[in-house]
Write an enzyme that holds these catalytic residues in place. Structure first.
Site, mmCIF file in Angstrom:
data_model
loop_
_atom_site.group_PDB
_atom_site.id
_atom_site.type_symbol
_atom_site.label_atom_id
_atom_site.label_comp_id
_atom_site.label_asym_id
_atom_site.label_seq_id
_atom_site.Cartn_x
_atom_site.Cartn_y
_atom_site.Cartn_z
ATOM 1 C CG ASN A 1 -1.597 1.328 1.460
ATOM 2 O OD1 ASN A 1 -2.499 1.722 0.722
ATOM 3 N ND2 ASN A 1 -1.157 2.065 2.480
ATOM 4 C CE1 TYR B 1 -0.605 7.405 -6.665
ATOM 5 C CE2 TYR B 1 -2.410 7.815 -8.194
ATOM 6 C CZ TYR B 1 -1.948 7.332 -6.989
ATOM 7 O OH TYR B 1 -2.828 6.744 -6.115
#
Length: 263
Positions: A105, A170
């Site tokens: 994560n 990203y």
């Protein structure tokens, strides 16, 4: 005639429990990672709460133990392969040598329009998201069980599915994680380890730059059919599901939990 030889006995709600299992959650000092760590512990798992900020990891771990769960904090920079191996070893110790669940994560953002995005910004995001997932997953291979309880759950994003503006680094990292997820799912199926990814959209520090900009926030909400941001604890149950026996026959899937943003 069916050739299915498995048990047809209903297992009921117990299929969602994680008792006796061990989990390692990266980037668990806040946001979705913290919510996932707490949800795993509430479901019965022993959790190694890792974050680059050990104090933040310790606070989450303390909340878990105060609620009666089992957790330990660990300082982890996922960009450091040796650090990742140490974290996996520490998590396995919580589970008598076995790590059942790995959640990749940890993440960062470094937004910029592409003409102004330098290589350092691009590499920083790729290294944290993609190489961090590689380091932790690779380190976990020797301790993931082959009894059907082994899980790797990656975190991607709508940015990896549809692209985004102002965060090409990203979007590229999250798209790469989708490819990693599907490839590992095919490879690790022979060890009965499932590999899936969640694409969440929640009100966290990662989305603060969007939510604090009135124009960007309005555009984002307009693309969410449910018309609101989720809280991290609304995202966490999806991870519990994928980690549980209820998802034993699910692998290689990307599950958006985003209010319908990606349909």
């Amino acid at each position: 005639m069916s050739d299915y030889s498995g048990s047809s006995e209903p297992k009921g709600i117990s299929v969602f429990g994680l008792s006796g299992r061990t989990a390692l959650v990266t980037g668990a000092g806040s946001g979705v990672g913290a919510a996932v760590a707490e949800a795993f512990a509430a479901a019965g798992a022993a959790v190694l709460v890792t974050d680059i900020n050990k104090d933040a990891a310790a606070q989450v771990s303390q909340r878990i133990t105060a609620a009666g769960g089992t957790a330990e904090p660990f300082a982890l920079d996922v960009c450091d392969a040796d650090n990742a191996r140490d974290a996996v070893a520490a998590a396995a110790q919580l589970g008598s040598g076995t790590l059942n669940i790995l959640v990749n994560n940890a993440g960062v953002i470094a937004p910029a329009m592409f003409p102004k995005m330098d290589e350092a910004k691009f590499r920083r995001v790729l290294d944290t998201h993609l190489m961090g997932s590689y380091h932790c997953s690779h380190a976990a291979l020797d301790v993931l069980p082959e009894d059907g309880t082994g899980r790797i759950i990656n975190v991607t994003s709508a940015a990896g599915l549809t692209g985004t503006i102002g965060q090409a680094n990203y979007g590229a990292a999250k798209a790469a994680i989708i490819g990693l997820t599907k490839s590992l799912a095919r490879e690790l199926a022979r060890q009965s380890v499932t590999v899936n990814a969640v694409a969440p959209l929640a009100a966290t520090a990662m989305t603060e730059n969007i939510r604090s900009n009135e124009k960007l926030a309005a555009k984002t909400l307009a693309r969410i059919p449910l018309g609101r941001w989720a809280y991290p604890d609304e995202i966490a149950p999806t991870f519990v599901f994928l980690a549980s026996d209820a998802a034993a026959y699910i692998t290689g899937q990307i599950l958006p939990v985003d209010g319908g943003t990606v349909i």
